[in-house]
Design a protein around this motif. Structure first.
Motif, PDB file in Angstrom:
ATOM      1  N   MET A   1       0.847  -1.188   0.000  1.00 25.04           N
ATOM      2  CA  MET A   1       0.000   0.000   0.000  1.00 25.04           C
ATOM      3  C   MET A   1       0.883   1.239   0.000  1.00 25.04           C
ATOM      4  N   ASN A   2       0.915   1.946  -1.094  1.00 28.03           N
ATOM      5  CA  ASN A   2       1.841   3.056  -1.285  1.00 28.03           C
ATOM      6  C   ASN A   2       1.147   4.394  -1.050  1.00 28.03           C
ATOM      7  N   GLY A   3       1.545   5.072   0.036  1.00 29.83           N
ATOM      8  CA  GLY A   3       0.956   6.366   0.342  1.00 29.83           C
ATOM      9  C   GLY A   3       1.391   7.450  -0.625  1.00 29.83           C
ATOM     10  N   LEU A   4       2.575   7.301  -1.196  1.00 23.90           N
ATOM     11  CA  LEU A   4       3.032   8.300  -2.165  1.00 23.90           C
ATOM     12  C   LEU A   4       2.206   8.215  -3.441  1.00 23.90           C
ATOM     13  N   ASN A   5       1.819   7.001  -3.796  1.00 21.00           N
ATOM     14  CA  ASN A   5       0.956   6.789  -4.945  1.00 21.00           C
ATOM     15  C   ASN A   5      -0.383   7.487  -4.760  1.00 21.00           C
ATOM     16  N   LEU A   6      -0.821   7.595  -3.518  1.00 23.02           N
ATOM     17  CA  LEU A   6      -2.081   8.274  -3.209  1.00 23.02           C
ATOM     18  C   LEU A   6      -2.092   9.704  -3.727  1.00 23.02           C
ATOM     19  N   LEU A   7      -0.952  10.364  -3.713  1.00 22.38           N
ATOM     20  CA  LEU A   7      -0.883  11.762  -4.150  1.00 22.38           C
ATOM     21  C   LEU A   7      -1.319  11.922  -5.597  1.00 22.38           C
ATOM     22  N   ASP A   8      -1.081  10.902  -6.416  1.00 19.51           N
ATOM     23  CA  ASP A   8      -1.523  10.969  -7.811  1.00 19.51           C
ATOM     24  C   ASP A   8      -3.041  11.006  -7.905  1.00 19.51           C
ATOM     25  N   TYR A   9      -3.716  10.272  -7.025  1.00 20.37           N
ATOM     26  CA  TYR A   9      -5.177  10.234  -7.051  1.00 20.37           C
ATOM     27  C   TYR A   9      -5.777  11.535  -6.517  1.00 20.37           C
ATOM     28  N   LEU A  10      -5.066  12.207  -5.632  1.00 16.39           N
ATOM     29  CA  LEU A  10      -5.586  13.440  -5.055  1.00 16.39           C
ATOM     30  C   LEU A  10      -5.574  14.606  -6.042  1.00 16.39           C
ATOM     31  N   THR A  11      -4.943  14.417  -7.186  1.00 17.02           N
ATOM     32  CA  THR A  11      -4.888  15.504  -8.170  1.00 17.02           C
ATOM     33  C   THR A  11      -6.252  15.793  -8.787  1.00 17.02           C
ATOM     34  N   ILE A  12      -7.225  14.886  -8.621  1.00 15.17           N
ATOM     35  CA  ILE A  12      -8.558  15.151  -9.172  1.00 15.17           C
ATOM     36  C   ILE A  12      -9.312  16.179  -8.338  1.00 15.17           C
ATOM     37  N   ILE A  13      -8.804  16.482  -7.142  1.00 14.61           N
ATOM     38  CA  ILE A  13      -9.506  17.422  -6.263  1.00 14.61           C
ATOM     39  C   ILE A  13      -9.242  18.847  -6.744  1.00 14.61           C
ATOM     40  N   ASN A  14     -10.312  19.568  -7.002  1.00 14.19           N
ATOM     41  CA  ASN A  14     -10.203  20.946  -7.466  1.00 14.19           C
ATOM     42  C   ASN A  14      -9.827  21.877  -6.321  1.00 14.19           C
ATOM     43  N   ASP A  15      -8.983  22.841  -6.632  1.00  5.11           N
ATOM     44  CA  ASP A  15      -8.602  23.859  -5.652  1.00  5.11           C
ATOM     45  C   ASP A  15      -9.663  24.959  -5.673  1.00  5.11           C
ATOM     46  N   PRO A  16     -10.442  25.124  -4.593  1.00  7.25           N
ATOM     47  CA  PRO A  16     -11.542  26.089  -4.595  1.00  7.25           C
ATOM     48  C   PRO A  16     -11.107  27.532  -4.335  1.00  7.25           C
ATOM     49  N   ARG A  17      -9.833  27.765  -4.111  1.00  7.57           N
ATOM     50  CA  ARG A  17      -9.367  29.102  -3.742  1.00  7.57           C
ATOM     51  C   ARG A  17      -9.180  29.990  -4.973  1.00  7.57           C
ATOM     52  N   GLN A  18      -9.196  31.286  -4.734  1.00 12.57           N
ATOM     53  CA  GLN A  18      -8.862  32.243  -5.791  1.00 12.57           C
ATOM     54  C   GLN A  18      -7.349  32.155  -6.016  1.00 12.57           C
ATOM     55  N   GLN A  19      -6.967  31.781  -7.231  1.00 10.09           N
ATOM     56  CA  GLN A  19      -5.583  31.431  -7.496  1.00 10.09           C
ATOM     57  C   GLN A  19      -4.597  32.572  -7.247  1.00 10.09           C
ATOM     58  N   TRP A  20      -5.036  33.797  -7.441  1.00 10.06           N
ATOM     59  CA  TRP A  20      -4.102  34.907  -7.244  1.00 10.06           C
ATOM     60  C   TRP A  20      -3.784  35.139  -5.764  1.00 10.06           C
ATOM     61  N   LYS A  21      -4.565  34.461  -4.873  1.00  9.37           N
ATOM     62  CA  LYS A  21      -4.303  34.587  -3.436  1.00  9.37           C
ATOM     63  C   LYS A  21      -3.535  33.387  -2.868  1.00  9.37           C
ATOM     64  N   VAL A  22      -3.284  32.394  -3.706  1.00 12.44           N
ATOM     65  CA  VAL A  22      -2.705  31.133  -3.218  1.00 12.44           C
ATOM     66  C   VAL A  22      -1.219  31.288  -2.918  1.00 12.44           C
ATOM     67  N   GLU A  23      -0.823  30.934  -1.708  1.00 11.34           N
ATOM     68  CA  GLU A  23       0.589  30.929  -1.323  1.00 11.34           C
ATOM     69  C   GLU A  23       1.119  29.507  -1.132  1.00 11.34           C
ATOM     70  N   HIS A  24       0.213  28.580  -0.879  1.00  9.49           N
ATOM     71  CA  HIS A  24       0.620  27.193  -0.616  1.00  9.49           C
ATOM     72  C   HIS A  24      -0.170  26.276  -1.528  1.00  9.49           C
ATOM     73  N   LYS A  25       0.528  25.385  -2.232  1.00 11.63           N
ATOM     74  CA  LYS A  25      -0.112  24.471  -3.163  1.00 11.63           C
ATOM     75  C   LYS A  25      -1.073  23.544  -2.420  1.00 11.63           C
ATOM     76  N   LEU A  26      -2.196  23.241  -3.084  1.00 15.44           N
ATOM     77  CA  LEU A  26      -3.174  22.344  -2.475  1.00 15.44           C
ATOM     78  C   LEU A  26      -2.553  20.981  -2.193  1.00 15.44           C
ATOM     79  N   SER A  27      -1.737  20.481  -3.116  1.00 11.38           N
ATOM     80  CA  SER A  27      -1.107  19.175  -2.912  1.00 11.38           C
ATOM     81  C   SER A  27      -0.215  19.175  -1.679  1.00 11.38           C
ATOM     82  N   ASP A  28       0.471  20.308  -1.410  1.00 11.70           N
ATOM     83  CA  ASP A  28       1.311  20.396  -0.220  1.00 11.70           C
ATOM     84  C   ASP A  28       0.467  20.357   1.051  1.00 11.70           C
ATOM     85  N   ILE A  29      -0.655  21.064   1.036  1.00 11.79           N
ATOM     86  CA  ILE A  29      -1.513  21.096   2.218  1.00 11.79           C
ATOM     87  C   ILE A  29      -2.099  19.723   2.501  1.00 11.79           C
TER      88      ILE A  29
END
Length: 376
Positions: A1-29
């Protein structure tokens, strides 16, 4: 069971924030929240603290160009992201990680997150329905029941996320519904459903069929077990029947119905005579022997001891007060991710809480958990 592989699946999640205000990537959070919960964090401030303490290690897996987000940012993002998208990501990851075997028991049951109730805000308590692989002790997927609804509407939604072909799906009496049975069969799986008063005609047919003397017969398909401990003797006896005519026309209402079963439980306390018999009725689309039905019905309750109990005792789920918007539902899914990765590791023979503490202080062990290494 690879937790790093999980990160690939999480890319389908849309970032609901206004992009010009983003300081931290959704994937990092998301990565930060997952590994912090694996490391024992139970709230937003503890997640921030974990990030500050492990920043250099985190930067091996993510950018974290602007350091660690403050806890308010973490809480806001986790309350905004789509819970349904996170659930789909989780289920897709588990479909690839978990290879179901023929006849494997998948238990489906619900659990209320008691800490999410807010009397002041009049927020209803969050109730999650989960699918649990009893053999591998991992969660395969989960969904939240809609407000003013119950598990009956949530179970088909959960089944849609899962790859259950060839499995035996066990559900308690709440899920004994024809629509749910049809959904299971449509997924090329079998059901084992407990029958109670929410299906009065079916329960009455069982009552009319069953007689106590059936338990003393030596003919037919019966199986019994006896367990002793703590001054108590518990005897279970199961009998099955594939002659569905005993149910009358009701049998035709249930898709692919093949087996009916009765499990009788007799308990004796401290050498005293038994005071009564507890009966449970079951229907199944699988052709089950009495031994198989009894074992499957008992396996179903592993979801209480191997999942719900570990979430409450090991990860203190019922004490968690996170409830803002979708955050409570998302945090429950994150706990399931963490529990799966912790359960999969067999290199450290310990309970969930000890594994979390080791992961929180030992980066090498945390990396092994994520990579699915150290498994025997």
């Amino acid at each position: 069971m690879n937790g790093l592989n999980l990160l690939d699946y999480l890319t389908i999640i849309n970032d609901p924030r206004q992009q010009w205000k983003v300081e931290h990537k959704l994937s990092d959070i998301l990565f930060l929240v997952i590994v912090a919960v694996i490391g024992g964090a139970e709230g937003w401030e503890e997640i921030e603290d974990f990030g500050v303490d492990h920043l250099e290690w985190l930067q091996q897996y993510g950018d974290f160009e602007n350091g660690i987000p403050v806890h308010d940012t973490i809480a806001r993002v986790m309350s905004m992201i789509s819970a349904k998208q996170l659930q789909k990501s989780f289920a897709a990851w588990m479909r690839d990680c978990h290879i179901a075997t023929e006849g494997e028991v998948i238990a489906i049951d619900g659990k209320s997150l008691r800490g999410t109730y807010s009397k002041d805000r009049r927020n209803g308590i969050i109730h999650m329905v989960s699918a649990f692989s009893a053999a591998n002790k991992v969660v395969l997927g989960q969904v939240k029941t809609a407000e003013k609804s119950n598990e009956i509407t949530a179970i088909p939604e959960l089944l849609e996320l899962l790859n259950i072909r060839g499995c035996l799906i066990t559900i308690d009496a709440m899920g004994c519904q024809k629509a749910i049975a049809r959904k299971v069969v449509s997924k090329e799986a079998d059901y084992l459903l407990s029958v109670k008063s929410n299906q009065p005609s079916l329960e009455a047919a069982f009552d009319n069929y069953f007689k106590l003397e059936m338990l003393q017969r030596e003919d037919g398909d019966t199986y019994s077990t006896k367990e002793q401990g703590h001054g108590r003797v518990e005897t279970r006896l199961c009998l099955v029947n594939d002659d569905l005519s005993v149910l009358g026309d009701i049998a035709f209402e249930w898709p692919e119905l093949k087996t009916i079963g009765i499990v009788a439980t007799i308990r004796q306390e401290k050498g005293q005579p038994a005071t009564g018999i507890t009966l449970r009725y079951y229907i199944s689309s699988a052709q089950l022997t009495s031994k198989e039905l009894l074992e499957a019905s008992r396996t179903h309750w592993s979801i209480e001891s191997q999942l719900h109990w570990r979430l409450d005792v090991g990860m203190r789920e019922d004490e968690c007060r996170i409830r803002r918007e979708q955050a409570g539902e998302n945090f429950a899914a994150i706990r399931h991710i963490a529990l799966n990765l912790l359960s999969a590791d067999t290199s450290f023979k310990a309970g969930i809480k000890r594994k979390q503490k080791r992961a929180g202080r030992n980066n090498e062990y945390l990396s092994r958990l994520l990579a699915g290494q150290g498994l025997s």
